[in-house]
Structures are given as structure tokens and as C-alpha cells.
Design a protein around this motif. Structure first.
Motif, mmCIF file in Angstrom:
data_model
loop_
_atom_site.group_PDB
_atom_site.id
_atom_site.type_symbol
_atom_site.label_atom_id
_atom_site.label_comp_id
_atom_site.label_asym_id
_atom_site.label_seq_id
_atom_site.Cartn_x
_atom_site.Cartn_y
_atom_site.Cartn_z
ATOM 1 N N CYS A 189 0.866 -1.354 -0.073
ATOM 2 C CA CYS A 189 0.029 -0.040 0.022
ATOM 3 C C CYS A 189 0.869 1.108 -0.317
ATOM 4 O O CYS A 189 1.772 1.398 0.464
ATOM 5 N N MET A 190 0.355 2.329 -0.509
ATOM 6 C CA MET A 190 1.432 3.487 -0.575
ATOM 7 C C MET A 190 -0.208 4.528 1.030
ATOM 8 O O MET A 190 -1.081 4.832 0.726
ATOM 9 N N GLU A 191 0.859 5.284 2.050
ATOM 10 C CA GLU A 191 0.814 5.999 2.224
ATOM 11 C C GLU A 191 -0.052 7.234 2.022
ATOM 12 O O GLU A 191 0.436 8.126 0.965
ATOM 13 N N LEU A 192 -1.243 8.195 1.998
ATOM 14 C CA LEU A 192 -1.404 9.648 2.474
ATOM 15 C C LEU A 192 -1.053 9.820 3.570
ATOM 16 O O LEU A 192 -1.791 9.763 4.551
ATOM 17 N N ASN A 193 -0.191 11.204 4.033
ATOM 18 C CA ASN A 193 0.161 11.483 5.193
ATOM 19 C C ASN A 193 -0.016 12.545 4.844
ATOM 20 O O ASN A 193 0.953 13.451 4.555
ATOM 21 N N THR A 194 -0.525 13.187 6.279
ATOM 22 C CA THR A 194 -0.928 14.415 6.215
ATOM 23 C C THR A 194 -0.089 15.634 6.726
ATOM 24 O O THR A 194 0.201 16.362 7.335
ATOM 25 N N SER A 232 -1.268 10.558 10.284
ATOM 26 C CA SER A 232 -0.459 11.597 10.206
ATOM 27 C C SER A 232 1.219 11.865 10.205
ATOM 28 O O SER A 232 1.050 12.955 10.404
ATOM 29 N N ASP A 233 1.615 10.515 10.856
ATOM 30 C CA ASP A 233 3.511 11.268 11.205
ATOM 31 C C ASP A 233 3.179 11.932 12.323
ATOM 32 O O ASP A 233 3.660 13.148 12.632
ATOM 33 N N SER A 234 2.769 11.898 13.326
ATOM 34 C CA SER A 234 1.942 12.765 14.196
ATOM 35 C C SER A 234 3.183 12.422 15.112
ATOM 36 O O SER A 234 4.350 11.410 15.517
ATOM 37 N N HIS A 235 4.065 13.385 15.566
ATOM 38 C CA HIS A 235 5.163 13.306 16.559
ATOM 39 C C HIS A 235 4.828 14.630 18.042
ATOM 40 O O HIS A 235 5.538 15.164 18.935
ATOM 41 N N LEU A 236 3.463 14.878 17.478
ATOM 42 C CA LEU A 236 2.543 15.325 19.033
ATOM 43 C C LEU A 236 0.775 14.557 19.254
ATOM 44 O O LEU A 236 0.730 13.925 17.842
ATOM 45 N N PRO A 237 0.790 14.332 20.305
ATOM 46 C CA PRO A 237 -0.239 14.226 20.342
ATOM 47 C C PRO A 237 -1.578 14.736 19.778
ATOM 48 O O PRO A 237 -2.453 13.893 19.372
ATOM 49 N N ARG A 238 -1.758 16.026 19.694
ATOM 50 C CA ARG A 238 -2.598 16.475 19.197
ATOM 51 C C ARG A 238 -2.848 15.827 17.557
ATOM 52 O O ARG A 238 -3.631 16.348 17.309
ATOM 53 N N GLU A 239 -1.319 15.703 17.759
ATOM 54 C CA GLU A 239 -1.415 15.657 15.321
ATOM 55 C C GLU A 239 -2.169 14.416 15.187
ATOM 56 O O GLU A 239 -2.383 13.520 13.939
ATOM 57 N N VAL A 240 -1.797 13.197 16.761
ATOM 58 C CA VAL A 240 -3.045 12.490 15.829
ATOM 59 C C VAL A 240 -4.034 11.957 15.257
ATOM 60 O O VAL A 240 -4.778 12.666 15.485
ATOM 61 N N GLY A 241 -4.868 11.732 13.890
ATOM 62 C CA GLY A 241 -6.039 11.661 13.518
ATOM 63 C C GLY A 241 -5.483 12.989 12.106
ATOM 64 O O GLY A 241 -6.796 12.866 11.698
#
Length: 276
Positions: free
Chosen positions: A199-204, A235-244
Motif C-alpha cells: 500500500c501507499m500512505e496518504l501522509n497528512t 498523520s506522522d504524528s510527533h505530538l499527541p494533538r496530531e493523531v488523526g
């Protein structure tokens, strides 16, 4: 959908932890945001250890990896228990041609639900640290050219589930003179990915960078759809608020080229999550 709550939507399969040296927040905060974001699946995918000689701020060091598996993941699981959000154990690893001797056997020993394969280095030159560092490989034109070459090698080798941020160099909003050349180079790569079930990700995260655009560009997303490549969201989250974060925009992009679902993985088995 495998979630206990049928109203939950999306799987965020790309998220990091402070263990890799460049994220912040506690496991409980990431898990709480996964619940608040209405996710059906939350996949933690922190950076797998890099070979000796690469900066430890870019990954979890080998000697600290048990903390990810045996401390961080159980803390996420405890917070998510009963929430309707299914926790997945993943990793993001760097494709480094000729330097995977230790990485691959170590990954095979871990019971990952999925693996994201990404390119953050061309040789030992970081792709996404500063544009100035691109001079070490020949500048902008050469960086994009080599990134495409690495991507082709990576997908041809396979042995992973998801392609990470397929056009990461655009992070800085710096492009080669002929931007279509890179997009066209992805055509055959995506055909191979489809054949291998990758698969390929859509990374926001790209929306939070100078590029102000989801990774990859819409033209590559359309090319992926035409090739029969499945999508994941991250989401490539590096902070909690970035999840989703910004998954509504990712769905809008996916739908605009014809996709009707995204995917998640459990024990490396692909599961479709329809939009409707």
C-alpha cells in the motif's frame, strides 16, 4: 470493520514516540487523542533502529527498543482498553541500500502488524533535515533524482506493507526544474507495488510543513489508484494533538481520484475500511 464501535472511522498507521528522540508527549496522551479523533485503529510506528553511524536522534537505539515494545505499547493498550480503538504494533524503517544486514533480521523477530518503509537518507545525507544538506549529494535536482532511484530499489526489494511519504523532499517546498519527471518515475514503481500488495500512505504531515500539501502529490495518488495500489492514512504524528489530523482532507483527496476505501493491517493481513 473490526472496531467495537461501528461509528468509529479511519486507521492512523503512522505515529511516533519520544523514544526516537524527536517527538514529545506521553503514551496516554497519544491514546487519548486517538479516541478523541474517532479512530477505529491506532497504529504506533516508531522509527526502527538505524545501522551504526547514523544519528540516534532519528530512531530508537537498538538497546532501547525493548522500551517501545514492553513499556510504550502496553501503556497505549491500557488507555485504549474498552474505547473501541484497536491498537496496532507497527514500525517505520529506513530503506538503506546495502545497509540492511542487521535491520531486516531484527525486524523479522518482532511481531509487527505492519511495517512502513521510508527514505530519510540518501547515503548518509538526510533528506528532511535542511535543504542546505542536499548540496552533499549534488543539490535539488540530484536529491529528487536519487530519491526516485532509492524508491524504485525499495519497492522492488519489498518485504513491507506500506510506502511512507512517497515524495518527502517536497517538505521544504523546493522542487526540481521539471516537477513532472519525478511523478512519471513513480509509474512503474507503483505497478510493482500493486503486484506485491504494498500500500501507499496518504501522509497528512505534509500539510504541516512548508509544502502545505499531503504526501504524495495528487498526480501520484491518481497514478496509484490506476495501478491498483491500496491506500493507508498516516498523520506522522510527533505530538499527541496530531493523531488523526486532517484525515477528512485525506479522504477528500482519495475520493477525488476514485478510491472508496483505505486499508489497515493486522498481523500483516490487509483489511479494507470503506469510506461509506
Amino acid at each position: 470493520m473490526a472496531s467495537a464501535n461501528s461509528k468509529r472511522k479511519y486507521a492512523d498507521l503512522h505515529s511516533h514516540t519520544p523514544l526516537s528522540g524527536h517527538a514529545a508527549g506521553e503514551a496516554e496522551e497519544y491514546a487519548a487523542q486517538a479516541i478523541a479523533a474517532g479512530l477505529a485503529f491506532y497504529g504506533c510506528s516508531d522509527h526502527f533502529p538505524l545501522p551504526e553511524g547514523y544519528p540516534t536522534r532519528c530512531c530508537i537505539p537498538f538497546d532501547q527498543y525493548p522500551l517501545y515494545r514492553d513499556d510504550w505499547m502496553p501503556r497505549l493498550r491500557k488507555t485504549l482498553e474498552g474505547s473501541g480503538v484497536e491498537l496496532l504494533y507497527g514500525t517505520e524503517f529506513d530503506f538503506l541500500p546495502g545497509r540492511m544486514e542487521r535491520t531486516r533480521p531484527a525486524m523479522e523477530a518482532e511481531p509487527f502488524d505492519y511495517r512502513i518503509s521510508s527514505i530519510h537518507f540518501i547515503g548518509e545525507v538526510p533528506v528532511d533535515n535542511t535543504v542546505e544538506e542536499w548540496d552533499a549529494v549534488g543539490g535539488t535536482e540530484k536529491m529528487w533524482e536519487l530519491y526516485a532511484e532509492y524508491m524504485a530499489q525499495m519497492v522492488n526489494e519489498g518485504n513491507f506493507e506500506i510506502i511512507g511519504h512517497m515524495d518527502l523532499p517536497k517538505k521544504f517546498n523546493v522542487y526540481p526544474a521539471d516537477r513532472t519527471k519525478y511523478v512519471l518515475a513513480m509509474h512503474d514503481i507503483l505497478k510493482v507495488a500493486a503486484e506485491k500488495g504494498i500500500c501507499m500512505e496518504l501522509n497528512t504531515a505534509g500539510l504541516r510543513k512548508a509544502a502545505k500539501e499531503i504526501y504524495p502529490v495528487p498526480a501520484i495518488v491518481k497514478m496509484a489508484f490506476d495501478a491498483g495500489v491500496g491506500l493507508t492514512f498516516g498523520s506522522d504524528s510527533h505530538l499527541p494533538r496530531e493523531v488523526g489530523q486532517d484525515f477528512d482532507l485525506a479522504e477528500e483527496l482519495a475520493r477525488s481520484v476514485g478510491y472508496k476505501c483505505i486499508n489497515t493491517f493486522r498481523q500483516k493481513q490487509r483489511i479494507e475500511l470503506p469510506f461509506d
